[in-house]
Design an enzyme around this catalytic site. Structure first.
Site, PDB file in Angstrom:
ATOM      1  CG  HIS A  22      -5.306 -10.398  12.560  1.00  0.00           C
ATOM      2  ND1 HIS A  22      -4.500  -9.485  13.180  1.00  0.00           N
ATOM      3  CD2 HIS A  22      -5.655  -9.829  11.363  1.00  0.00           C
ATOM      4  CE1 HIS A  22      -4.350  -8.424  12.407  1.00  0.00           C
ATOM      5  NE2 HIS A  22      -5.037  -8.609  11.299  1.00  0.00           N
ATOM      6  CB  THR A  62       2.323  -9.044   7.726  1.00  0.00           C
ATOM      7  OG1 THR A  62       3.215  -9.761   8.583  1.00  0.00           O
ATOM      8  CG2 THR A  62       1.769  -7.826   8.432  1.00  0.00           C
ATOM      9  CB  CYS A  80      -4.956  -9.468   7.419  1.00  0.00           C
ATOM     10  SG  CYS A  80      -5.475  -7.905   8.145  1.00  0.00           S
ATOM     11  NE  ARG A 122      -8.626  -7.254  -0.082  1.00  0.00           N
ATOM     12  CZ  ARG A 122      -8.432  -6.699   1.108  1.00  0.00           C
ATOM     13  NH1 ARG A 122      -9.458  -6.300   1.835  1.00  0.00           N
ATOM     14  NH2 ARG A 122      -7.212  -6.550   1.571  1.00  0.00           N
TER      15      ARG A 122
HETATM   16  P1  NAP Z   1       1.779   0.729   5.217  1.00  0.00           P
HETATM   17  O1  NAP Z   1       2.758   0.134   6.168  1.00  0.00           O
HETATM   18  O2  NAP Z   1       1.169   2.031   5.550  1.00  0.00           O
HETATM   19  O3  NAP Z   1       2.507   0.846   3.770  1.00  0.00           O
HETATM   20  C1  NAP Z   1       1.925   1.532   2.691  1.00  0.00           C
HETATM   21  C2  NAP Z   1       2.835   1.536   1.479  1.00  0.00           C
HETATM   22  O4  NAP Z   1       2.199   2.326   0.450  1.00  0.00           O
HETATM   23  C3  NAP Z   1       4.222   2.162   1.719  1.00  0.00           C
HETATM   24  O5  NAP Z   1       5.197   1.480   0.985  1.00  0.00           O
HETATM   25  C4  NAP Z   1       4.041   3.591   1.156  1.00  0.00           C
HETATM   26  O6  NAP Z   1       5.254   4.164   0.690  1.00  0.00           O
HETATM   27  C5  NAP Z   1       3.133   3.306  -0.039  1.00  0.00           C
HETATM   28  N1  NAP Z   1       2.441   4.523  -0.467  1.00  0.00           N
HETATM   29  C6  NAP Z   1       1.717   5.378   0.283  1.00  0.00           C
HETATM   30  N2  NAP Z   1       1.289   6.427  -0.474  1.00  0.00           N
HETATM   31  C7  NAP Z   1       1.766   6.222  -1.734  1.00  0.00           C
HETATM   32  C8  NAP Z   1       1.679   6.930  -2.948  1.00  0.00           C
HETATM   33  N3  NAP Z   1       1.030   8.090  -3.053  1.00  0.00           N
HETATM   34  N4  NAP Z   1       2.291   6.407  -4.046  1.00  0.00           N
HETATM   35  C9  NAP Z   1       2.982   5.246  -3.974  1.00  0.00           C
HETATM   36  N5  NAP Z   1       3.113   4.525  -2.832  1.00  0.00           N
HETATM   37  C10 NAP Z   1       2.508   5.007  -1.726  1.00  0.00           C
HETATM   38  O7  NAP Z   1       0.568  -0.272   4.946  1.00  0.00           O
HETATM   39  P2  NAP Z   1       0.523  -1.889   5.064  1.00  0.00           P
HETATM   40  O8  NAP Z   1       0.045  -2.308   6.381  1.00  0.00           O
HETATM   41  O9  NAP Z   1       1.803  -2.446   4.527  1.00  0.00           O
HETATM   42  O10 NAP Z   1      -0.673  -2.237   4.069  1.00  0.00           O
HETATM   43  C11 NAP Z   1      -0.538  -2.162   2.666  1.00  0.00           C
HETATM   44  C12 NAP Z   1      -1.822  -2.576   1.993  1.00  0.00           C
HETATM   45  O11 NAP Z   1      -2.094  -3.944   2.294  1.00  0.00           O
HETATM   46  C13 NAP Z   1      -3.046  -1.776   2.474  1.00  0.00           C
HETATM   47  O12 NAP Z   1      -3.907  -1.589   1.402  1.00  0.00           O
HETATM   48  C14 NAP Z   1      -3.644  -2.680   3.526  1.00  0.00           C
HETATM   49  O13 NAP Z   1      -5.017  -2.457   3.708  1.00  0.00           O
HETATM   50  C15 NAP Z   1      -3.366  -4.059   2.956  1.00  0.00           C
HETATM   51  N6  NAP Z   1      -3.235  -5.143   3.932  1.00  0.00           N
HETATM   52  C16 NAP Z   1      -2.492  -4.989   5.051  1.00  0.00           C
HETATM   53  C17 NAP Z   1      -2.359  -6.054   5.946  1.00  0.00           C
HETATM   54  C18 NAP Z   1      -1.564  -5.951   7.210  1.00  0.00           C
HETATM   55  O14 NAP Z   1      -1.649  -6.882   8.037  1.00  0.00           O
HETATM   56  N7  NAP Z   1      -0.787  -4.896   7.434  1.00  0.00           N
HETATM   57  C19 NAP Z   1      -2.975  -7.258   5.658  1.00  0.00           C
HETATM   58  C20 NAP Z   1      -3.718  -7.399   4.489  1.00  0.00           C
HETATM   59  C21 NAP Z   1      -3.826  -6.324   3.640  1.00  0.00           C
HETATM   60  P3  NAP Z   1       6.098   5.221   1.611  1.00  0.00           P
HETATM   61  O15 NAP Z   1       6.783   4.423   2.685  1.00  0.00           O
HETATM   62  O16 NAP Z   1       7.054   5.797   0.622  1.00  0.00           O
HETATM   63  O17 NAP Z   1       5.125   6.206   2.150  1.00  0.00           O
END
Ligand code: NAP
Length: 349
Positions: free
Chosen positions: A239, A325, A146, A110
């Site tokens: 949020h 999200t 977010c 970012r």
């Molecule tokens: P999450 O539910 O923990 O999902 C993480 C994803 O990354 C899963 O698909 C996981 O796959 C994959 N992953 C983990 N380790 C990996 C590896 N070694 N190689 C390839 N893939 C891998 O997280 P999330 O909340 O969706 O957030 C995802 C990203 O968006 C983060 O960087 C977060 O900071 C950002 N974000 C999140 C939000 C929100 O509101 N949640 C908002 C803005 C930004 P597996 O299922 O196979 O482990």
């Protein structure tokens, strides 16, 4: 009718990844051709990896797709990334170096000098940074944290019309912001956790880049002191933020409300598929906005504002709500890609 653009989702099994799939399933311009995640999921049918969290109708052909490893070679040239930030940095770079357009939610790139940190209504012109990247045909474009997105959308019309001298914000952030499976239930039921790692720093720095000015190959940040306090609360999505502002020039409450309600950006001018016609909506009811009632407005892309009143320390205080999200992650990233399509940046994908 244009031919749909093939897209992949990196981190397709996470909270943000599932939202990507939900929003892409019936998208008029994009078509999912690859779903990728960690080795834990690779090789499994997509449906099996997300079954207990499915809240929309998954087309059979998407549910039957085999999850792939996050390595270049996917059958598309545009990838959306919802990868865990522990791995996103390297994987996204590898894809960009291999010629992919990477549109990411993760924090890793970012603040890189040449990487746009985009809220399309606010700083569409920052896409001009991409020509200064050194990925060949590839590129990386990011969207903000977010909780930053909702606040910045509430602040930008005030900055444009009255100037800003200081901002104070206290957040009440939803559980889905912590990913899946996220915060243990026994930690959050009957509780509020007054700490979200790294969040306050992001809220205090990312807006300075987003509201900054494009200067050839970099962004000149605006000067604006922001003080943020972030809390995790037992809400699933959405949020809520209490924001106080000091303005540079005096303004009446109705002028602030008019600035919000009339705010438009390039996504509205270009009539992008995911762009709400009115991106900011001010509520006059004193008990609004609320996560459960208003997070899904405009398919989750509208930012709701309410409770404007005088502040005894700064000038005004108000409440902002945005879907973390959707507007704060997958929806915001898809809107970024829609803008990139309209600007001809994805012509070769
Ligand atoms: P999450 O539910 O923990 O999902 C993480 C994803 O990354 C899963 O698909 C996981 O796959 C994959 N992953 C983990 N380790 C990996 C590896 N070694 N190689 C390839 N893939 C891998 O997280 P999330 O909340 O969706 O957030 C995802 C990203 O968006 C983060 O960087 C977060 O900071 C950002 N974000 C999140 C939000 C929100 O509101 N949640 C908002 C803005 C930004 P597996 O299922 O196979 O482990």
């Amino acid at each position: 009718m244009m031919k749909k653009i093939p897209v992949g989702v990196l981190g397709a099994t996470g909270s943000v990844g599932i939202r990507f799939v939900e929003l892409l399933v019936n998208h008029p311009w994009f078509e999912i051709t690859a779903l990728a995640a960690s080795e834990r999921s690779a090789g499994k049918k997509y449906r099996e990896t997300i079954q207990s969290r499915l809240t929309f109708e998954l087309p059979a052909e998407i549910g039957d797709m085999a999850v792939q490893a996050c390595e270049p070679g996917l059958p598309c040239r545009l990838v959306f990334s919802g990868l865990d930030s522990a791995v996103a940095g390297g994987i996204e770079k590898a894809f960009a170096n291999a010629g992919y357009a990477v549109v990411s939610n993760s924090k890793n790139h970012r603040m890189d000098t040449n990487v746009p940190l985009l809220v399309p209504e606010v700083n569409a012109d920052h896409l001009g940074l991409v020509v200064h990247q050194s990925f060949g045909d590839g590129m990386i474009v990011t969207n903000p944290n977010c909780s930053t997105v909702g606040m910045v959308m509430g602040l930008k019309p005030l900055l444009d019309n009255f100037g800003l001298e200081a901002v104070h914000v206290v957040t009440m952030q939803a559980l889905s912001g912590a990913g899946y499976p996220g915060v243990p239930s026994v930690d959050i039921i009957d509780n509020v956790i007054p700490y979200i790692g790294g969040e306050e720093d992001k809220m205090e720095t990312e807006p300075l880049k987003i509201m900054g000015r494009l200067n050839k190959d970099h962004i000149d940040y605006i000067e604006l002191p922001i003080s943020a306090s972030c809390n995790r609360v037992a809400v699933l999505d959405g949020h809520l933020e209490s924001v106080s502002v000091k303005l540079k020039t005096k303004a009446e409450p109705e002028e602030l409300i008019r600035a919000w309600n009339t705010y438009r950006g390039e996504p509205q001018e270009l009539d992008l598929p995911l762009a709400p016609q009115q991106p900011l909506r001010y509520f006059t009811e004193p008990q609004y906005p609320q996560p459960k009632l208003h997070r899904d407005l405009g398919k989750g892309m509208v930012v709701s504002i309410g409770r404007l009143r005088k502040c005894n320390l700064l000038d005004y205080k108000f409440t902002v709500l945005s879907h973390n999200t959707v507007r704060g992650a997958a929806g915001g990233a898809i809107l970024n890609a829609e803008l990139m399509v309209k600007k001809g940046m994805l012509g070769s994908v």
